[in-house]
Each structure stands twice: as C-alpha cells, then as structure tokens.
Enzyme design. Structure first.
Site, mmCIF file in Angstrom:
data_model
loop_
_atom_site.group_PDB
_atom_site.id
_atom_site.type_symbol
_atom_site.label_atom_id
_atom_site.label_comp_id
_atom_site.label_asym_id
_atom_site.label_seq_id
_atom_site.Cartn_x
_atom_site.Cartn_y
_atom_site.Cartn_z
ATOM 1 N N ALA A 172 0.871 -1.183 0.000
ATOM 2 C CA ALA A 172 0.000 0.000 0.000
ATOM 3 C C ALA A 172 0.908 1.233 0.000
ATOM 4 C CB ALA A 172 -0.971 -0.007 1.176
ATOM 5 N N SER A 200 0.208 3.637 5.611
ATOM 6 C CA SER A 200 -0.759 2.850 4.836
ATOM 7 C C SER A 200 -2.092 2.771 5.569
ATOM 8 C CB SER A 200 -0.220 1.437 4.599
ATOM 9 O OG SER A 200 1.041 1.520 3.991
ATOM 10 N N HIS A 238 7.125 5.590 1.627
ATOM 11 C CA HIS A 238 7.869 4.431 1.109
ATOM 12 C C HIS A 238 8.735 4.848 -0.084
ATOM 13 C CE1 HIS A 238 4.124 2.252 2.669
ATOM 14 N NE2 HIS A 238 5.097 1.703 3.378
HETATM 15 P P1 AMP Z 1 5.368 -0.249 6.382
HETATM 16 O O1 AMP Z 1 4.960 -0.614 5.008
HETATM 17 O O2 AMP Z 1 4.412 0.646 7.085
HETATM 18 O O3 AMP Z 1 5.799 -1.447 7.186
HETATM 19 O O4 AMP Z 1 6.672 0.644 6.225
HETATM 20 C C1 AMP Z 1 7.777 0.212 5.478
HETATM 21 C C2 AMP Z 1 8.925 1.159 5.698
HETATM 22 O O5 AMP Z 1 8.543 2.470 5.284
HETATM 23 C C3 AMP Z 1 9.361 1.262 7.160
HETATM 24 O O6 AMP Z 1 10.769 1.384 7.226
HETATM 25 C C4 AMP Z 1 8.671 2.524 7.603
HETATM 26 O O7 AMP Z 1 9.308 3.152 8.697
HETATM 27 C C5 AMP Z 1 8.766 3.371 6.358
HETATM 28 N N1 AMP Z 1 7.753 4.408 6.361
HETATM 29 C C6 AMP Z 1 6.427 4.247 6.565
HETATM 30 N N2 AMP Z 1 5.810 5.441 6.561
HETATM 31 C C7 AMP Z 1 6.768 6.373 6.365
HETATM 32 C C8 AMP Z 1 6.777 7.803 6.271
HETATM 33 N N3 AMP Z 1 5.655 8.520 6.396
HETATM 34 N N4 AMP Z 1 7.954 8.426 6.058
HETATM 35 C C9 AMP Z 1 9.091 7.718 5.941
HETATM 36 N N5 AMP Z 1 9.158 6.373 6.023
HETATM 37 C C10 AMP Z 1 8.014 5.706 6.236
#
Ligand code: AMP
Length: 289
Positions: A34, A188, A39
């Site tokens: 998502a 997401s 990301h």
């Molecule tokens: P997730 O898909 O939520 O598990 O996130 C995957 C990666 O993206 C992780 O390293 C998160 O910390 C990073 N991430 C998620 N949201 C953000 C954001 N708003 N800004 C920067 N990195 C993010």
C-alpha cells in the site's frame, strides 16, 4: 524499465547472484505495501546509494497482534508495482505467506532491550514478528544496505540491534518521516480513517511538535507529557498508549532533556492506531547524531 515481480527465494537469490557478477551493490526496502510517498522516499534514497534496489512487499501475519487489523490491512499490489516502476526500483519481491513461513516453521528472532516498552508493551509479539521477518529478508536477499523510516523509530532500533547482534553484514540507513501537508505522518493505515477521524489524526503531530518546543524551552518533562496526553484526549483520540521521551541513540527513558531525544507517541482511533515521533534536541546540541 518496468519493475520485475519476484515471488520465490530461489529466483530472488539467482537475481542477486547475477547482479553480484557485475559487481553491483544492492539495497533493500522492506515494506508491507500500500505504498505511499513515505515508502517511495526510501526507494529514492536507496537508488542514490546502490546499483540495484529490491522493495519487499509482505504483509507479515506474525507482526499483527490483532486479527482484524491484519484482515483490514490494505493490499494494492498492482498500484504498488506501477509506483515502483515510476521511481525506478528494479525488483518488487512479494513472497507468499507459505514461502516465508513454510510448514514446520519454528524459529523466532527476539530482540531484547529496545523492543521492550513503548509499542512493545502494547503490541505483544509485534517486534518478534518484525525481527523474524526482517532477519529472513536480510538473509534471503543479502543486500549491502537496508532503508528504514524514522516514522517507526522503535522498529529502526530493533532492526539495527538484530543486524549487529547476528553479524548480518548490512548497513541500516534511517530515512526522515514524510508528512502530509497538515503534518500527519504518511502511513498505509491512514486510508482507513473516516473524514472526522482524519481530522482528529492531524492533532497527533501538532501536539508532539508543540510538546517538543516546550521541552526545548526547558519546561519539566512530566508536565509537558501530561499536557500532551490531555490535548490528545481533548482532540478525540480513544486511547493513548503512550507519550514518552527517549534517548535518540538507545531509546533509554529520559526525565530531563540532557541529550538528543525523541518524543514518541501512540494513540488510537476506531479505525486505526497511529504512531509518530519527533526529534527533540537540547538547545546546546546543534549537530545531528
Ligand atoms: P510499512 O509498510 O508501514 O511497514 O513501512 C515500510 C517502511 O517504510 C518502514 O521502514 C517505515 O518506517 C517506512 N515508512 C512508513 N511510513 C513512512 C513515512 N511517512 N515516512 C518515511 N518512512 C516511512
């Protein structure tokens, strides 16, 4: 060129071997899909550091301590692939649950210390799930660097710790939190928020930035934290798991702002639990650690 989808460990390893034959460096960006601008910012940093970039998309069941949250988690592979092609990632690695956890799977990676407290106290088993899947992805891909967002600040510490402790030769690169125009950290889960919930959500960063400024002005930490919790409740959050000041370098709890720190918070709305954190440096500390 279009991003290639890979779904098996064997094909992932073959691809990495081919890249290595050409002396290429490899970056991995682990995600649960998502994909949003947060990301994609990690992918852009990855592309600036390495020749080849793998983005993993895996909604990891073992890190969900709430079955409804796992079911409701958005899955948008087609648009994820289109976004990754636009930014120029080379591979989207999307293994199935059976590939990651085959029949008989019985190993858990548990990281002590930094995974205790904060989200670790409110989401039992969450960081064991994260540590286990991240370790597997690191070993399956064998990348040189991995990019993680500061948005999930405790997770960043857990991942750093496991790479060090297990001698996994990978450099962990933290990336700044990307926010919506009103300050809400991209996530997401934000797409699940109703219009009134989305309005309440914007108070989380506002309260944290305000509290960080009060700490910088040397107001007592416990008073600042109590006021921040009160303001979150007044804004309409259902439950506040924590608002806490921690050392930026090792996540140890801080009563006074005597070193670079993070003010971290987790608060719930009916449709999603939100986390965020902001940096708080004591006035004398100019440089970033
Ligand atoms: P997730 O898909 O939520 O598990 O996130 C995957 C990666 O993206 C992780 O390293 C998160 O910390 C990073 N991430 C998620 N949201 C953000 C954001 N708003 N800004 C920067 N990195 C993010």
């Amino acid at each position: 060129m279009a991003t290639t989808i890979i779904r098996t460990v064997e094909e992932m390893r073959q691809t990495v071997r081919r890249w290595r034959c050409k002396d290429g460096s490899i970056a991995v960006v682990p995600t649960m899909g998502a994909l949003h601008e947060g990301h994609l910012s990690l992918v852009r940093v990855a592309l600036s550091h390495a020749d080849w970039v793998v983005v993993t998309v895996f909604v990891n069941p073992t890190q969900f301590n709430n079955a409804e949250d796992l079911i409701a988690y958005p899955r948008t592979e087609e648009s994820d692939l289109a976004k990754l092609t636009t930014v120029g990632a080379h591979v989207l690695y999307a293994p199935s649950v059976d590939v990651v956890y085959p029949k008989g799977f019985a190993t858990t990676v548990h990281v002590g210390n930094v995974s205790h407290g904060l989200c670790g106290a409110h989401r039992p088993g969450h960081f064991d799930g994260v540590a286990t899947v991240v370790t597997k992805l690191f070993l399956q891909i064998g990348a040189d660097i991995a990019l993680f967002g500061e948005k999930d600040f405790q997770q960043l510490h857990v991942v750093r710790r496991l790479a060090r402790d297990l001698d996994i030769p990978i450099q962990i690169i933290p990336c700044a939190t990307i926010r919506e125009p009103d300050g809400l950290a991209m996530s997401s889960r934000n797409r699940r928020l109703s219009t009134p919930e989305r309005q309440i959500a914007s108070h989380l960063p506002a309260v944290l930035f305000h509290a960080a400024e009060q700490l910088r002005q040397s107001l007592p930490t416990h008073e600042v934290i109590a006021e921040a919790k009160r303001r979150l409740e007044e804004a309409g959050f259902d439950g506040i798991d924590y608002v806490d000041l921690r050392s930026e370098t090792d996540l140890s709890p801080l009563d006074t702002l005597d070193r670079p720190a993070r003010l971290l918070a987790a608060a719930s709305l009916p449709s999603a639990r939100l986390i965020d954190n902001v940096r708080v440096a004591p006035p004398a500390w100019k440089q970033r650690i």
